[in-house]
Design an enzyme around this catalytic site. Structure first.
Site, mmCIF file in Angstrom:
data_model
loop_
_atom_site.group_PDB
_atom_site.id
_atom_site.type_symbol
_atom_site.label_atom_id
_atom_site.label_comp_id
_atom_site.label_asym_id
_atom_site.label_seq_id
_atom_site.Cartn_x
_atom_site.Cartn_y
_atom_site.Cartn_z
ATOM 1 N N TYR A 77 0.682 -0.799 0.123
ATOM 2 C CA TYR A 77 -0.031 0.266 -0.161
ATOM 3 C C TYR A 77 1.039 1.189 -0.305
ATOM 4 C CZ TYR A 77 -3.410 -3.125 1.442
ATOM 5 O OH TYR A 77 -4.684 -3.347 1.022
ATOM 6 N N ASN A 82 -13.583 -0.159 -3.883
ATOM 7 C CA ASN A 82 -13.119 -1.008 -5.436
ATOM 8 C C ASN A 82 -13.866 -0.792 -6.363
ATOM 9 O OD1 ASN A 82 -12.532 -1.650 -7.473
ATOM 10 N ND2 ASN A 82 -11.392 -3.405 -5.668
ATOM 11 N N CYS A 100 -6.950 -5.747 -7.033
ATOM 12 C CA CYS A 100 -6.449 -5.645 -5.689
ATOM 13 C C CYS A 100 -5.859 -6.688 -5.069
ATOM 14 C CB CYS A 100 -7.281 -5.342 -4.974
ATOM 15 S SG CYS A 100 -8.876 -6.074 -5.767
ATOM 16 N N HIS A 101 -5.941 -7.755 -5.101
ATOM 17 C CA HIS A 101 -5.194 -9.100 -4.413
ATOM 18 C C HIS A 101 -3.821 -8.906 -5.025
ATOM 19 C CE1 HIS A 101 -5.447 -10.196 -8.399
ATOM 20 N NE2 HIS A 101 -4.575 -10.739 -9.070
ATOM 21 N N GLU A 111 -0.618 -16.849 -9.171
ATOM 22 C CA GLU A 111 0.017 -16.453 -9.994
ATOM 23 C C GLU A 111 1.656 -16.639 -10.291
ATOM 24 O OE1 GLU A 111 -0.958 -12.277 -10.213
ATOM 25 O OE2 GLU A 111 -2.774 -12.883 -11.304
#
Length: 106
Positions: A27, A50, A58-59, A87
DNA sequence: AAACTGACTTCTC
DNA sequence: GGAGAAGCCAGTT
């Protein structure tokens, strides 16, 4: 002209969308790229609302210490962690992200 | 317009 | 290294 055509939130979304796959940003990092290094909290709030849910990954946004916080999406922290793992993000046994490796080098 | 909230960060003990 | 408290920012009510 330095008119702020886009809101801080818009900037945040833009930055978050730039996060490469398999990497995560904090952040504070996003806040810094958005123009305010101390607006980390504001960043989190923008994610909570969001309005660009499917547009903003956002993940890929985590805390500075590598812990997954928040995420009101489906699955919560659990699903968020799973997504990051899928990912290629490396997780530690403490359910924390290896920022040294998966951290966004920006 | 003022006050409260919150998916943070940093300092100190 | 862990726990607690304070500070900061933008948005929402």
């Amino acid at each position: 002209m330095v008119t702020k055509n886009i809101l801080f939130t818009e900037k945040v979304y833009t930055v978050v969308k730039k996060i490469p796959k398999g990497k995560v940003a904090t952040y504070g990092q996003i806040a810094r790229l958005a123009g305010n290094p101390r607006a980390a909290r504001a960043v989190g709030m923008c994610m909570k609302n969001n309005p660009y849910a499917p547009v903003v990954p956002c993940h890929r946004v985590v805390a500075q210490n590598g812990v997954l916080t928040g995420y009101s999406g489906k699955g919560g922290i659990r699903g968020k962690q799973k997504l990051l793992k899928a990912e290629g993000v490396y997780f530690l046994k403490n359910n924390k992200i290896h920022m040294k490796q998966s951290g966004w080098n920006q």
